[in-house]
Design an enzyme around this catalytic site. Structure first.
Site, mmCIF file in Angstrom:
data_model
loop_
_atom_site.group_PDB
_atom_site.id
_atom_site.type_symbol
_atom_site.label_atom_id
_atom_site.label_comp_id
_atom_site.label_asym_id
_atom_site.label_seq_id
_atom_site.Cartn_x
_atom_site.Cartn_y
_atom_site.Cartn_z
ATOM 1 N N GLU A 189 6.955 7.148 5.729
ATOM 2 C CA GLU A 189 8.191 6.857 4.734
ATOM 3 C C GLU A 189 8.170 5.864 4.751
ATOM 4 O O GLU A 189 8.712 5.409 3.728
ATOM 5 C CB GLU A 189 9.654 7.232 5.188
ATOM 6 C CG GLU A 189 9.987 6.656 6.651
ATOM 7 C CD GLU A 189 11.399 7.081 7.629
ATOM 8 O OE1 GLU A 189 11.442 7.888 6.877
ATOM 9 O OE2 GLU A 189 11.678 6.103 7.954
ATOM 10 N N SER A 190 7.169 4.640 5.258
ATOM 11 C CA SER A 190 6.006 3.160 5.116
ATOM 12 C C SER A 190 5.533 3.615 3.910
ATOM 13 O O SER A 190 5.161 2.168 3.769
ATOM 14 C CB SER A 190 5.539 3.067 6.285
ATOM 15 O OG SER A 190 4.723 3.770 6.851
#
Lengths: 290, 260, 290, 260
Positions: free
Chosen positions: D58-59
């Site tokens: 999700e980064s």
């Protein structure tokens, strides 16, 4: 994972008659070779989508491939009108052309919504413009402030077609420079065809604005060197400005246009043959006695 | 530095128009630029009195410093000489819509008494006499930019009482104003004959300046309605040798590069 | 155009008590030095905004600088809980902390709306989650399909604070690697402070994911080498993982925490002094007899 | 290639859990990975039977191929070994929300009878016994991913009749199902004791497999409700020497790198 194929097979397999096709590019990386192949294969009843339809759409519309055009600015960049497009809209020649017309902001937001899996996009646009009377724009209110804004429906073409500088051997696509709305067109489309200048071992990211499309977001990659001619591919080719100027003359005349398409597109079996025909007779118009 | 002696000090009306427009840009302003006349004038400003003007093209180039004028909105020259290049959805959402633009700089096929702009059709939309390219970025540039500078050549065909199609709203069909728009709209219209500005109260375009050697009567005869005339009408300062020199060098560099 | 200033002056001039401050970063490029300077200057009643509040917010909350936290995930990355954050929420120590809590998708969309000048964002989110009972989410319908979606209000902080690798002498900011939501935080904020590792003649765009923030979008640039410690700045420093582990012990104990802040933050006049104190006594806990 | 003799063929229950989870990933799938146990299992899959699995963190790292396990969601290792790195708003809008994710792979603090997940609070929200980190990306991963694999250690505190807070919906408080969600939700829950799956009709989590040497009674005593038990209950295949070798090499590389 993307498959590698010839442009001929990619267009034959992925672009059925009646399809909604977005061939994107903002004067850079225009997928001319793919458009020419659709003309060779005589595609029909296409809905063509593009923010900035230019000479390739002029050619496809002039050959009657398109039933409808979804767009926001249609011209010959730096030169003037698209005469085949105008002939279709003004005189229904060779066939009437339905228009779905937006502003750039609206089209860009529609593509972004399509790439995001949303049914619509919200933006500040169209206030007081007559465009709202002729296109699909709704008004929507902010549930927190009550402010009124514009809403436009998402764009999810059946097929997106773009030209990029590179693909690696796994089919990951790399492009740079001005990339317009190509990423959104590919991510919003059901299937994507990408023509590339070169297949490389590793994407070289020569920037500015390096963009990567993972292999698994692309259906087919076809290696078509100079596939953007007369447009350009930064790092590989420069824009053939003379051609765009010449196109103004060729496209003004229905017969001259037909002869040009016959000689340089239908009369050439593929893009390599087109390129040699063009370089053999750079003055296409004179060559045709126009 | 420009060698003044190398330049003919007579000038064309287009040069006068471009120089006049370039003077309207203030150093440090953020300017959203249309291709063609606006791009020429904006870059003249950048190369003369406004070195820190930030030029944004709708193709996504931000802080653009072209050495030659672009033929198209997507020329490589724009990307290679920009502080950054972003996607088109982003340039409209994060940069124009967000209100970061001080000045929008554009042209049109038609403009009317109330500064409304048409780049869509001449005639009616369904059965046009002339189908024009269309809106492009104009409606939102005119709506969102802090103010808008309009440049176009002064002809009766271009200056019409009421545009056939309102692509971008100036002050509305009846001059009702700018409700619903973040920006002030067209604050100045620069032509090859003079300069027009909207009346502060009625929003009707008014002739405020003529270029040297241009008679007011000539402007009126090139305008499709009874153009209001300010009293007095200013005479535009002619191009300085430096302005002309920089402009002509730019145009010459551009011709040379594009003819390669 | 951005101005260059010391971190001390930037925080003093641009961060008033009561401000809404977004100090963004996704475990990379966390603006620790700026947070420490806010502690030194004893800022009060701040509303802290961040998708992933971590150790720096734990320190600021533990020192009672914050009235409210707007967030979507608060933890010590790779280690566990934020004990000062928990103490504030669970026991109101040193002061109660109001929470405005979203999911990552919601916070990211709120920042993007803020950067776009829109009052709200539309997304597919929160369906069936108890979060909707405790935060500001509205339902909105697509005007074209009728589909129901979630709407969240835009985020426009008073001040955004980020750490980047480079700024050039004109104040243009360059960063690369994982850049999270920093660009949206800066573009959505009224003012932005950027601390950088280095001032360079030309941004080096070492990629992946080169991001440039033009000088005119930033209020102040402050050069603070290793300003992200114990986080990291790709190309300049590596993550001090031992510190994060040690923080778990330091932050569990109210007194030990207070002594650590006194010794390493309040007791150091600036970030350079903090860095030498840390390197002189890497085992902060033992050093404090914890 | 792994030298089998160099590895002790006994294994821990955590290793059994990780190996079991890794086997659930199919080569070529696009997987949105949470940090910690899911990241370890997903990378074991990539390094063993699923070399073409696409791992998204999700980064914003897409097509991530770390050589060592990340300690945090934003480790440089993730960015340096990704096909591309995008912004966080983009990873959620263009990649997760758009429906490009086949499998979501995550953990939680609590899970209940109907596969609902809690990572927000233990106790009541306004006055929590334990304040947990919060939702992060979980609600939309569980909603949008084609299916979700959940990994957590099997304790009575984690396996509760009904979660204190529904951070991410499995099949709803009453097991009502997945209306309003694009994805199928948690199709399998893998613990250090066995494997649970929702009943196709009632959506109630059911014990379908135990790991070698684990008694069904042991699983029941670690579950906070009367856990349904499939008949028969499968015994998980123990880790192969190759699986164990690859996992232990990965963990050793990781420890070594992070202790530097």
């Amino acid at each position: 994972m993307a498959e590698f194929a010839t442009l001929h097979d990619a267009i034959q397999d992925l672009v059925p008659d009646g399809a909604t096709v977005a061939m994107e590019g903002f004067t850079h990386l225009i997928p001319f070779a793919a458009g020419h192949e659709m003309i060779r294969q005589g595609k029909k009843d296409l809905t063509l989508v593009r923010m900035t339809p230019d000479v390739i759409y002029d050619q496809m519309i002039g050959m009657g491939l398109a039933r409808k055009l979804v767009f926001s600015w249609g011209g010959n960049p730096g030169v003037g009108s698209l005469h085949r497009f105008r002939d279709a809209v003004e005189h229904g020649y060779p066939a009437p052309l339905e228009l779905e017309e937006h502003s750039h902001a609206g089209m860009a937001a529609r593509y972004a919504a399509g790439a995001s899996g949303l049914p619509f996009a919200v933006l500040r646009a169209y206030v007081g413009s007559d465009l709202v009377k002729h296109t699909e724009v709704a008004s929507i209110h902010c549930p927190f402030t009550g402010e009124e804004l514009a809403a436009v429906p998402a764009l999810n073409p059946d097929v997106a077609v773009i030209h990029a500088q590179q693909a690696d051997r796994q089919g990951n696509v790399g492009m740079w420079g001005i990339t317009g709305v190509q990423r959104e067109a590919v991510l919003g489309a059901r299937k994507a065809i990408v023509t590339v200048e070169e297949i490389v071992d590793e994407l070289s990211h020569r920037g500015p604005n390096n963009v990567v499309l993972p292999s698994w977001t692309v259906a087919v990659v076809a290696c078509v060197p100079h596939g953007s001619h007369p447009s350009y591919s930064m790092g590989y080719s420069t824009r053939d400005n003379a051609f765009y100027t010449e196109w103004d003359l060729i496209s003004r005349d229905r017969d001259l246009f037909a002869r040009w398409i016959e000689a340089f597109v239908i009369g050439t079996e593929d893009h390599a043959a087109y390129l040699s025909a063009i370089s053999a007779q750079p003055q296409g118009k004179e060559a045709l006695g126009g | 530095m420009v060698d003044l002696l190398s330049h003919d000090m007579t000038y064309t009306s287009d040069e006068m128009m471009t120089v006049t427009a370039s003077r309207k840009l203030v150093d440090g302003q953020v300017c959203f630029v249309g291709i063609g006349l606006p791009s020429e004038a904006a870059n003249l400003a950048r190369l003369s009195h406004a070195p820190n003007v930030v030029l944004i093209y709708e193709s996504g180039t931000i802080g653009t410093k072209p050495e030659i004028l672009p033929l198209s909105i997507g020329d490589g020259e724009l990307a290679e000489r920009a502080d950054l290049v972003v996607s088109v959805p982003e340039v409209f959402a994060y940069w124009l819509q967000a209100g970061r633009i001080d000045v929008g700089f554009l042209s049109a096929a038609q403009i009317d008494r109330f500064g409304n702009l048409n780049s869509t059709v001449v005639g009616c939309y369904e059965d046009p006499k002339v189908r024009l390219p269309g809106a492009g970025g104009a409606p939102e540039i005119v709506s969102s930019a802090g103010e808008v500078i309009v440049m176009l050549r002064h002809t009766e065909r271009a200056f019409v009482p009421s545009v056939d199609f309102v692509t971008s709203v100036g002050f509305g069909r009846q001059g009702e104003g700018r409700a619903g728009h973040a920006g002030a709209g067209p604050t100045v219209v620069i032509t090859d004959l003079g300069v027009l500005a909207p009346d502060p109260t009625t929003h009707e375009l008014t002739l405020v300046a003529t270029h040297p050697g241009v008679e007011v009567s000539e402007v009126l005869s090139h305008t499709g309605w009874d153009l209001l005339v300010a009293d007095p009408v200013v005479i535009t300062e002619p191009p300085t040798p430096e302005e002309l020199g920089i402009l002509r060098d730019l145009v010459a560099r551009t011709k040379e590069a594009h003819s390669r």
